[in-house]
Structure formats: C-alpha cells, structure tokens
Design an enzyme around this catalytic site. Structure first.
Site, PDB file in Angstrom:
ATOM      1  N   GLY A 210      -3.920 -25.091  85.840  1.00 49.19           N
ATOM      2  CA  GLY A 210      -3.657 -23.659  85.649  1.00 49.19           C
ATOM      3  C   GLY A 210      -4.669 -22.784  86.379  1.00 49.19           C
ATOM      4  NE  ARG A 211     -10.285 -25.552  84.947  1.00 47.95           N
ATOM      5  CZ  ARG A 211      -9.713 -26.313  84.034  1.00 47.95           C
ATOM      6  NH1 ARG A 211      -8.743 -25.832  83.273  1.00 47.95           N
ATOM      7  NH2 ARG A 211     -10.092 -27.573  83.863  1.00 47.95           N
TER       8      ARG A 211
ATOM      9  CE  LYS B 121      -0.013 -27.536  84.810  1.00 48.21           C
ATOM     10  NZ  LYS B 121      -1.290 -28.188  85.048  1.00 48.21           N
TER      11      LYS B 121
ATOM     12  CD  GLU C 101      -9.413 -23.287  80.922  1.00 51.85           C
ATOM     13  OE1 GLU C 101      -8.729 -23.294  81.959  1.00 51.85           O
ATOM     14  OE2 GLU C 101      -9.052 -22.669  79.897  1.00 51.85           O
TER      15      GLU C 101
ATOM     16  CE  LYS D 279      -4.134 -23.221  74.292  1.00 54.64           C
ATOM     17  NZ  LYS D 279      -3.519 -23.957  75.382  1.00 54.64           N
TER      18      LYS D 279
ATOM     19  CD  GLU E  47      -2.673 -16.492  73.722  1.00 53.86           C
ATOM     20  OE1 GLU E  47      -1.874 -17.445  73.895  1.00 53.86           O
ATOM     21  OE2 GLU E  47      -3.875 -16.661  73.424  1.00 53.86           O
TER      22      GLU E  47
ATOM     23  CG  HIS F 193     -27.227   2.289  88.177  1.00 53.21           C
ATOM     24  ND1 HIS F 193     -28.295   3.133  88.342  1.00 53.21           N
ATOM     25  CD2 HIS F 193     -26.771   1.992  89.415  1.00 53.21           C
ATOM     26  CE1 HIS F 193     -28.465   3.371  89.637  1.00 53.21           C
ATOM     27  NE2 HIS F 193     -27.559   2.678  90.315  1.00 53.21           N
TER      28      HIS F 193
END
Ligand SMILES: O=P(O)(O)OC[C@H]1O[C@](O)(CO)[C@@H](O)[C@@H]1O
Length: 540
Positions: free
Chosen positions: A261-262, A202, A347, A505, A208, A377
């Site tokens: 963004g999400r 965005k 978030e 950040k 990253e 399990h």
C-alpha cells in the site's frame, strides 16, 4: 564473532571516537570534506559532510553494508523473490515504473504486459476525464474526490501538491479520515453533479474508506439518483469487492498483491495525480523513479544514493543513538512529503523482531517534519538549543517552478544557514564578543550570554536537485523507498508487512456497538469502559 558482529563492533569504536569530535573540528581537519561526502546522480546530490562521520566511520559503514549482504538482498528484491516472507509475497513496485522493453518475472511469469495495459488504461481514463470525453451529466467534471487512507491517500495528496505547477486538470480533493467532518467539509464546497469520486483501497475493506465511500455515494445519489454510479471509479486489488460494490468494471483499475500500500503511488493509486497533471507528466514521474531504480541496482555501494542515505540513518540511529529524524523540505509544495515518508519509513521499519522472529536491535526512527522556513519559526529552537540531538534531512531545489526567483533565493539562503548554524553553532566567546560590540554591560553579558550560545555539532544532510519536476519527484520518492529497503536489510527486518496496525482495527470493530450505546464487550478494561460511560454522559 560473525562478520556482522565484527562490523557493528568496528562502528561502535568509530562512534566512540567521533562522539568527542565537534563538527567544527572535522571541518578544520578536512575543509574539503564536502567533496568526499557528497554523492550525485545527474542533478541530484546528497551532501552528508555535515554528519558526524569521517573516512574511518564511512568505511566502517560500508563494511556493515557488505557484512549484512545489502547487495545480495538488493538482487533478491529485483529478482521478484517473495522477500515479504510473512505474507509470502514478492515486492515489485519497481515493475510499475520499469522502462519500455523491461521484463519483470514474478512466479515465473512476466508481469509487464499486464502492468503496461493497466497503466495505459488508467492514463487513458485520466485523459478522458481531463478532456471531458468522459463527463458528468451536466458537462466535464470540475472536481475529483479521492477517498482512501494511508498508502491510498498520502502518495496522491503529496504528489498532487508537489506538482502544483503541472496541475491543469480538474480540482483534486482528498478524504481519508473516518471523522465525518472530513467528508462533510469537502463535499460542502462541491457540486455532486460535476464531481467524480474515486474509491482507492488496496483491500477494499478498510473501515474508514468504506464508510466514506458509502457517504459519498449517498451524497451523489441524492443529487443524481441512478446516475450516481457513473460518478464513481475505484482502484483496488480486490476486484470482486469493487464489483460487489457496484462500480462498473470500465472504471475499475486494478493492481497486484506484490505492490505494498505505501509503495502503490506508481500504480492506478496514482490515478488522481494523473487526472491532475496528465498522462505525460505522470509518465515523467515514473521515469524519474525508474532512473533511481537503475542507479540503486547498478551503482557500487560507496556511490549509491539510497545506500548512503540508509547508512547515514544507521549511523544516527544505531551508533549515535538518536531516535528521531526531522525531514524538512525547503519547498512548500513538498509540505506533505514528511507525512508520506513517515508512513513509508515507520510502517516499513517500525519493527522489533528480525526476519527470523528474534528480537531486533534499534530499528526505524521516528520521522517527522514540516517545510522550511515555517519550521524555523516553530520547533527549530529545540533542534538548535534543546537537550537532544535531532538529525535533520533538508531537501531543496536550486530553481523555483512558477515562483519568484527572489523568494527562492531567500528560501535557499535560509536552508543553508540552518545547516551552518546547526553544524558550527556559536561559542560563548563569540557571543560575549558580539555583546561587547553591541555595547552591553558586563552584568548583562554575564546573565544573557549562556542563553545565546549555540552548541552546534548537530548533524544535517542536504539533498539538492535542480527543480521539483515530475521526473525529480519520482526520483526523490524512489530514493527514500530504496533507503528504507537498505535499512530493512541491515536491520534484518521484514519491511513489507504491517501487523502492528491490525490489533487496533479489530478492537475498534468490537467497540463500535458499545460506542453506539449497546452492551459493552465482555471483559472490557475499566479505563475503556469508563471512557465509554463518559462519552454517553457527554452525549446526553
Ligand atoms: O488501501 P487499503 O487496503 O485501504 O489500506 C490503507 C492503508 O491501511 C494500511 O493497511 C494500514 O492499516 C496501510 O498499509 C495501507 O496503506
């Protein structure tokens, strides 16, 4: 006392009453309660009859929704008002899936012409990549790498895996982590001459993603020289940055600051999904979400699926005090759905101040999960017999897609059995009777029986639909989006900013020189300085 305080007080009273009533008793008192506590939209249903509520609690929850103004908050959301007040932005990801003919105004202007033009353009590009009309130098693209993180990664990964039966385009790969092992492992298996790289961000500034984009570009350039650029596309709201990065405008797809963004999977961030499944399936995915938008906007609160899911969450978190939620899809293809909802929810509502900046009470729970039956399990032991109550959402489809019917029946039986076991458990008397029937000695029964008791009274909600189609997936994601919105409205937090990710950040940027072996930042704390020293020692 305000209406809101009164509504919370009433809930507290209901909670105190119900805490002492076992789910077994609630079912004994009202065996038909699943009728009263199941809500539907077409083939989608939410059965919350195995939650520790009754009519009194349900009506108190609806009272809270009314007192906190959920309906007017919902209108503010759909009106395009800048409800993301700390960033001065509207929240209008619903426009990205709005039906034909819809008008969505933000700041007095209809955004739909631009939304539709961008959708048509990125879907046309997806089809060109799929058909080979837009091809690599050596032939059609066989592989696509999506580079992005958070909302620019989790949605496309989740949806691509969920829609595996619809996947008939090039192979999709995802690189998100700045850990060089991620991109190294992905590119190791691929031919750069037949690979398209999409850089999805965005902001187009995320450390990253930009580090991975640089590495991918170098990988392409080593094989293709000047031809590398033709193997790159970008998705961003920052078109200046994509231009500065040198990606040709014909392969850059924009979106808008009113899409968080999400919440961006519906925008061109969904390009990798469209390349995998095609434009038609992608449009069906949007249509499913639009159906949930219409339901959320129009249905009365008492029958409104996102509202009900949100109220169950508020009951669990605020009234019962349970801090985590297990999200367990009995659907292997939804294996990344818990991670997707984790970002969406945590978030958005992982906040501790109200919209006015005052301390908020208990807000977003910890969301986590894995697909069933694998979960049974591994960690289900704790959910059945651990010291804490962990409420669980199950998601299941009545029918499989491209999979064996017998397997699916085993899967469904397991999902239902877990809900039963968690709700009703197995008493010590039942355990002792079983052991006697097995011929165990009195001494063995005495010793083992307490370990075999299931307390039950552990709540679950079961979400069921016919099949995990693109339409059903869109509807399911939008259900959780709106649930998060309703909880944000009730808790009076801004669900659309994420300042909590910023400090890390900034600190990471400041530490890069020291990690590379240069001087430590001034005033660095002793622990971090010690860890850096140890890293250098270990590097040798
Ligand atoms: O798409 P971008 O701008 O690279 O951001 C990626 C992710 O980083 C975050 O901003 C958090 O750091 C998320 O909200 C977002 O989804």
């Amino acid at each position: 006392m305000s209406d809101i305080d009164t509504a919370w007080k009433r809930l507290e009273t209901e909670g105190a009453r119900l805490r002492g009533i076992h789910l077994r008793e609630l079912f004994a008192a009202d065996p038909g309660r699943s009728g009263a506590f199941t809500a539907t939209l077409d083939d989608l249903s939410i059965d919350f009859s195995k939650e520790k509520i009754d009519q009194g609690a349900f009506s108190a929850l609806l009272g809270l929704a009314e007192a906190t103004g959920v309906a007017s908050c919902r209108e503010a959301l759909f009106s395009g008002a800048p409800i993301n007040l700390t960033e001065g932005r509207a929240v209008q990801h619903m426009a990205l899936r709005a039906p034909e003919g819809a008008v969505v105004e933000i700041d007095g202007a209809d955004v739909m012409p631009e939304v539709r033009a961008t959708l048509d353009r990125f879907l046309a590009f997806a089809e060109d990549v799929r058909s080979g009309a837009y091809a690599a130098a050596d032939g059609p693209f066989t592989d696509v790498i999506n580079i992005g993180i958070g909302g620019s990664d989790l949605g496309p990964v989740m949806a691509t895996r969920a829609l595996r039966p619809d996947h008939d385009g090039p192979r999709l790969h995802f690189v998100s982590n700045v850990d060089g092992g991620h991109i190294a492992d992905v590119t190791a298996t691929l031919d750069p001459k037949r690979t398209l790289v999409i850089v999805a961000s965005k902001t187009f500034t995320t450390l990253e993603t930009m580090a991975n984009a640089d590495t991918a570009r170098a990988w392409l350039s080593a094989a293709l020289g000047d031809g590398a650029g033709a193997h790159m596309a970008a998705v961003s709201t920052n078109l200046e940055a994509t231009a500065a990065y040198g990606i040709d405008a014909s392969r850059v797809f924009g979106f808008w600051d009113w899409v968080g963004g999400r919440y961006s999977l519906w925008s061109a961030i969904g390009l990798p999904v469209a390349i995998a499944v095609g434009a038609q399936a992608f449009r069906a995915f949007l249509a499913g979400a639009a159906a949930m938008d219409a339901h959320f906007r129009e249905a009365p609160l008492a029958h409104n699926l996102p509202v009900l899911l949100a109220l169950i969450g508020v009951w669990r978190r605020n009234v019962m005090g349970w801090r985590t939620v297990g999200l367990i899809p009995y659907d292997q293809r939804l294996e990344r759905f818990p991670a997707y909802v984790q970002q969406l929810d945590m978030e958005s509502n992982g906040k501790s101040v109200t919209r006015e900046g005052r301390p908020a009470g208990a807000t977003g729970p910890v969301i986590w999960g894995e697909p069933g039956t694998n979960a049974q399990h591994s960690f289900f032991q704790l959910i059945h017999q651990g010291a804490d109550t962990v409420p669980v959402d199950f998601i299941a489809a009545a029918t499989p897609r491209g999979a064996d019917q017998h397997h699916h029946e085993l899967l469904l039986a397991n999902c239902l059995a877990q809900g039963q076991a968690l709700a009703f458990g197995k008493s010590e008397a039942e355990v002792r009777a079983d052991m006697e029937a097995e011929g165990k000695s009195a001494a063995e029964i005495e010793m083992i029986a307490p370990h075999r008791v299931f307390p039950g009274d552990r709540p679950t909600t079961t979400i069921l639909h016919r099949a995990l189609t693109p339409y059903a997936l869109g509807r399911l994601v939008a259900l959780y989006e709106h649930k998060v919105f309703v909880q944000g409205a009730i808790w009076n937090v801004n669900s659309y900013d994420q300042w909590g990710v910023e400090l890390g950040k900034v600190l990471a940027k400041a530490l890069i020189p020291a990690v590379k072996g240069e001087a430590l930042p001034e005033g660095l704390d002793g622990s971090t300085a010690g860890l850096i020293a140890r890293i250098h020692d270990l590097k040798g």
